[in-house]
Motif scaffolding. Structure first.
Motif, PDB file in Angstrom:
ATOM      1  N   ARG A 189     -15.764  25.393  -4.883  1.00 57.83           N
ATOM      2  CA  ARG A 189     -16.785  25.162  -3.850  1.00 57.83           C
ATOM      3  C   ARG A 189     -17.720  26.356  -3.689  1.00 57.83           C
ATOM      4  N   GLN A 228     -23.476  24.755  -7.238  1.00 57.55           N
ATOM      5  CA  GLN A 228     -24.007  23.811  -8.220  1.00 57.55           C
ATOM      6  C   GLN A 228     -22.935  22.844  -8.719  1.00 57.55           C
ATOM      7  N   THR A 268     -20.980  20.007  -8.203  1.00 60.87           N
ATOM      8  CA  THR A 268     -21.085  18.951  -7.190  1.00 60.87           C
ATOM      9  C   THR A 268     -19.829  18.109  -7.113  1.00 60.87           C
ATOM     10  N   ALA A 269     -19.027  18.143  -8.160  1.00 63.80           N
ATOM     11  CA  ALA A 269     -17.785  17.373  -8.101  1.00 63.80           C
ATOM     12  C   ALA A 269     -16.797  17.938  -9.119  1.00 63.80           C
ATOM     13  N   ALA A 304     -15.695  16.401  -3.950  1.00 69.58           N
ATOM     14  CA  ALA A 304     -17.089  16.078  -4.268  1.00 69.58           C
ATOM     15  C   ALA A 304     -17.965  16.629  -3.168  1.00 69.58           C
ATOM     16  N   ALA A 305     -19.141  17.084  -3.571  1.00 72.02           N
ATOM     17  CA  ALA A 305     -20.099  17.587  -2.586  1.00 72.02           C
ATOM     18  C   ALA A 305     -20.429  16.453  -1.625  1.00 72.02           C
ATOM     19  N   ASP A 322     -23.103  15.394  -0.341  1.00 74.65           N
ATOM     20  CA  ASP A 322     -24.283  14.563  -0.581  1.00 74.65           C
ATOM     21  C   ASP A 322     -24.201  13.829  -1.912  1.00 74.65           C
ATOM     22  N   ARG A 323     -23.045  13.857  -2.550  1.00 73.55           N
ATOM     23  CA  ARG A 323     -22.926  13.201  -3.841  1.00 73.55           C
ATOM     24  C   ARG A 323     -22.568  11.743  -3.616  1.00 73.55           C
ATOM     25  N   ARG A 373     -28.028  16.860 -14.681  1.00 77.01           N
ATOM     26  CA  ARG A 373     -26.601  16.901 -14.331  1.00 77.01           C
ATOM     27  C   ARG A 373     -25.773  17.145 -15.571  1.00 77.01           C
ATOM     28  N   GLU A 401     -18.466  18.500 -12.705  1.00 76.34           N
ATOM     29  CA  GLU A 401     -19.842  18.002 -12.642  1.00 76.34           C
ATOM     30  C   GLU A 401     -20.690  19.123 -12.063  1.00 76.34           C
ATOM     31  N   TYR A 402     -21.757  19.408 -12.763  1.00 81.69           N
ATOM     32  CA  TYR A 402     -22.558  20.588 -12.413  1.00 81.69           C
ATOM     33  C   TYR A 402     -23.999  20.148 -12.321  1.00 81.69           C
ATOM     34  N   ASP A 403     -24.620  20.425 -11.195  1.00 79.58           N
ATOM     35  CA  ASP A 403     -26.041  20.042 -11.022  1.00 79.58           C
ATOM     36  C   ASP A 403     -26.901  21.261 -11.326  1.00 79.58           C
TER      37      ASP A 403
END
Lengths: 149, 196, 481
Positions: free
Chosen positions: C80, C84, C86-87, C102-103, C105-106, C125, C145-147
């Motif tokens: 966390r 970036q 996000t999950a 998971a973030a 807003d995901r 992504r 998962e990386y934004d």
């Protein structure tokens, strides 16, 4: 009839003299014409010297002066007269065949009183000479102090 | 191994039961008697015993030869049934095959690298540890204060989940190297002063 | 006015070329660098995520082996700190979702089961699966998962800012450099151009361009200076020749003057005598000469007069070619009006309809231009003799090339166009003397005068259908007359 004044005609060409005299005679103006055959003679007459020594005194009423003449030409005569205080007042009419502008211009700048081109046409010539004679020898009053006859 | 993997802890579903039945059928289908299937708890613990083999390093002297198996021993009453045998069947750890042996008494303990001390056998833990003294054997038990009393890994059941309590000193004294990864999810304890 | 690169001064052209080159090179470099950085960024991010995945996977082995979900969750929650990410999720060896985060807003759900190993980009992504291995034994699978969006945006913004800043600096530097460099190239050229202009404006061939620089520009300067020297020499030679020719011409002119003086004076006298004595003969002895004899005498006299006229006309024509012209503004309309009055007076019996259009004021010699109009108008009157009424029109129009074209049109007898060339020659006549009097010198005079004014003369006509005479005159005074 008015008194005719003396006319001095300076002309080297005898035929022109004849024609001029004829033209003057035609109008009864020929009596008192003195002819000088070139510039030297003209000056002799004016100064009453040489052949003209002992002539009738006094200047003529008018001098009709040709330009192209042997010995002393008309323009030289004119220059001599106009540079002499005694003769300066003598009326001089250039009577010539030349229509050339330089002749005209020089004549006036030397003090000529009139400039007349001799017309080829005989009748016109006669008319021109008559008018000249009438004007200068009859109508025109000469400057004061000039003798009549 | 896939068939015998522990089922989901939070959500034991139809899939797990089917797999379980199939495993039992394969294991005992030909047997004359059908013993009671091992509980879910011991299935998990059987897999854990196998997993310990992956996070613990034994000194080379602990094995007679390069190809000799890594032995998982069960001391006393065996609560696993077929679960333990199933968990290790066909598996290798560091190119060693795995074997399961069962010992009735501490004196019976032969060559072994992981020893599960059953609850009843834990009553005589001191005798067991004494029997193992100087041998590189990872002791695993589930009796109360197993680790505090000198055992190495104690299965602690907390809200139906199995947790590990590890006595690191005991393992070190036995010449075993425990992976830090193993320690990570575990609770570390020391041997109590009054322990035998 | 259409813009053309050719009109731009060389300084600016060079400047522009240098700056354009700099900017283009910079943009290309910037662009390739940008692309490289972008690709690098992506592969770096993928590699970093791989490293991160392997670390997390390594840490997660025990948690998966011993089914410690809180521990696994704790391991994942360490991610966390990386906003970036996000999950993240861990799957057991048999593909069940073990734990995840998971973030907030995901929106999309996590994959239900693990997929192919490796990280891949889907737009901004980056996501993928990393096996959790312990001693090559697969204990489960990690999903990350990386934004890259925010980082990418920041990077993009920074890159653009830096690019703009660098470009600004480079442009300033390039501008200063270009200005200094272009001066090296353009200064000699500009100096050369200035010298050339001075030469052409002042006509001063004694100036020289300063030799500067080397290479082609030096060659150009040297060649230019050489040409100036040659021109100077040619000029001097030309001036010398002109002076010599002028002197010759002056002598010739003097001779011509003497000749015409002789003609004027000596040739006319015999004619006068012929006419005069013929007249005297008729007058004195006319009655004694026969009728035929009188007729002969009249012919002798008129022939002499005619020859006199011819001589007079020739003299006028000769004068027209020689006399100096005095240029001033001449109102053609005024000249025409005056001449019409004269012609009307000379021909009181003729009915002539005049149509005079607007006529310009042109620079010219007034007596000479009068002569032109006198000749043309008198001709028009003369050759419309048989017409009643005669119609004569005069007009003008610009020719569009700085000249005005004046025409005199009549409805007279006209002439045959095949003789038009002869019309303007000396003593050329298209009609018999009995038909129309005249010596045939008028149009020759017209042509000579108009030509001396820098214009042209021509005519159009048809037999019996009238004639139109044209002449053109420059509206501004010609430089050389």
């Amino acid at each position: 009839m008015k008194t005719l004044k003396r006319i001095l005609l300076v002309e080297d060409n005898l035929k022109d003299v004849d024609l001029t005299l004829a033209a003057l005679a035609d109008h009864n103006l020929a009596n008192e014409v003195v002819v000088a055959r070139d510039g030297a003679e003209a000056l002799d007459y004016l100064y009453a010297r040489g052949a003209f020594a002992g002539r009738d005194p006094g200047p003529p009423a008018v001098m009709l002066l040709d330009i192209k003449m042997p010995k002393v030409n008309g323009l030289e005569v004119l220059r001599a007269i106009k540079s002499d205080p005694a003769l300066r007042t003598l009326p001089v009419v250039m009577l010539t065949s030349s229509r050339e502008e330089p002749d005209l211009a020089e004549s006036y700048s030397l003090g000529a009183n009139a400039y007349v081109v001799k017309p080829v046409d005989f009748l016109q010539f006669v008319e021109a000479v008559k008018q000249l004679g009438v004007f200068w020898a009859v109508l025109n009053e000469p400057p004061p102090g000039t003798a009549h006859r | 191994m896939a068939l015998l993997n522990p089922g989901p802890v939070l959500r034991p579903g139809r899939r797990w039961r089917a797999a379980c039945c199939l495993a039992l059928g394969l294991a005992f289908g030909a047997g004359p008697a059908l013993p009671a299937p091992p509980s879910r708890e011991y299935q998990v613990k059987a897999v854990f015993l196998f997993n310990f083999a992956q996070f613990v390093d034994w000194p080379p002297a602990a094995f007679p030869s390069a190809g000799s198996p890594l032995v998982i021993g069960v001391l006393g009453e065996d609560p696993f049934g077929a679960a333990l045998d199933d968990a290790v069947r066909g598996e290798t750890v560091a190119s060693r095959p795995l074997a399961v042996r069962r010992f009735r008494r501490p004196a019976d303990i032969a060559e072994c690298h992981i020893l599960f001390v059953s609850r009843p056998a834990s009553a005589r833990l001191g005798e067991v540890l004494a029997a193992l003294d100087g041998r590189a054997v990872l002791t695993v038990g589930e009796a109360d204060d197993f680790a505090a009393r000198g055992g190495m890994i104690h299965f602690v059941t907390d809200k139906s989940r199995t947790r590990l309590r590890i006595n690191l000193d005991a393992a070190r004294n036995a010449g075993l190297t425990l992976s830090s990864k193993l320690l990570r999810p575990a609770e570390i304890v020391a041997t109590a002063r009054n322990a035998p | 006015m259409k813009f053309s690169l050719r009109d731009v001064p060389i300084r600016r052209k060079l400047m522009g070329a240098l700056l354009l080159t700099s900017v283009t090179v910079m943009l290309l470099m910037r662009g390739s660098f940008f692309t490289y950085e972008y690709l690098n960024f992506r592969s770096n991010t993928a590699r970093q995520l791989g490293v991160m995945g392997r670390m997390i996977a390594a840490n997660s082995t025990a948690a998966l082996a011993f089914e410690n979900e809180p521990d696994a969750r704790e391991i994942l929650s360490a991610l966390r700190v990386e906003p970036q990410v996000t999950a993240a999720a861990l799957y057991t060896a048999d593909g069940r979702l073990f734990t995840s985060f998971a973030a907030p807003d995901r929106a999309s759900p996590l994959p239900a089961s693990p997929g192919e190993t490796g990280f891949r980009f889907t737009g901004a992504r980056l996501a993928g699966f990393q096996p959790v291995l312990n001693d090559q034994r697969r204990l489960g699978t990690l999903y990350l998962e990386y934004d890259t969006g925010p980082v990418m945006r920041t990077w993009l913004r920074d890159s653009v800012t830096i690019a703009l800043a660098v470009m600004g600096v480079v442009l300033v530097v390039a501008y200063l450099l270009a200005r200094a460099l272009q001066r090296q190239i353009s200064a000699p050229i500009v100096d050369l151009a200035r010298t050339a202009q001075a030469v052409s404006e002042r006509g001063d061939y004694s100036v020289r361009a300063l030799p500067a620089g080397g290479g082609e520009i030096r060659q150009l300067t040297d060649a230019f200076n050489q040409m100036l020297t040659q021109i100077e020499a040619l000029n001097r030679e030309l001036e010398r020749r002109v002076a010599a020719r002028t002197a010759e011409l002056e002598i010739a002119n003097k001779e011509l003057e003497a000749f015409s003086y002789s003609v004027s004076h000596d040739l006319r006298a015999p004619l006068r005598h012929i006419d005069g004595f013929a007249g005297l003969l008729v007058k004195a002895d006319g009655e004694r000469v026969s009728e035929r004899g009188r007729k002969y005498l009249a012919t002798i006299a008129s022939s002499a007069r005619q020859m006199g006229t011819l001589i007079d006309d020739l003299l006028v024509f000769s004068r027209m070619g020689r006399s100096e012209m005095t240029f001033r503004d001449v109102d053609l309309r005024q000249l025409v009006d005056e001449e019409i009055r004269t012609l009307q007076a000379q021909n009181p019996d003729r009915r002539i309809r005049w149509d005079i259009g607007p006529l310009p004021v042109v620079p010219g010699d007034r007596p000479m231009l009068r002569q032109v109009l006198v000749n043309l108008l008198a001709n028009a009157v003369k050759y419309t003799g048989p017409r009643d009424p005669a119609e004569i029109s005069v007009g003008a129009r610009p020719d569009g090339a700085g000249k005005v074209v004046v025409h005199v049109r009549d409805n007279g007898v006209g002439f045959d166009m095949q003789y038009a060339d002869k019309l303007f020659g000396v003593f050329q006549r298209l009609h018999r003397a009995e038909e129309f009097e005249g010596t045939g010198i008028g149009l020759a005079n017209v042509r000579r005068i108009v030509s001396r004014h820098g214009g042209e003369t021509w005519a159009e006509a048809a037999v019996g259908a009238g004639a139109t005479f044209f002449f053109s005159l420059p509206l501004s005074r010609p430089a050389l007359s």
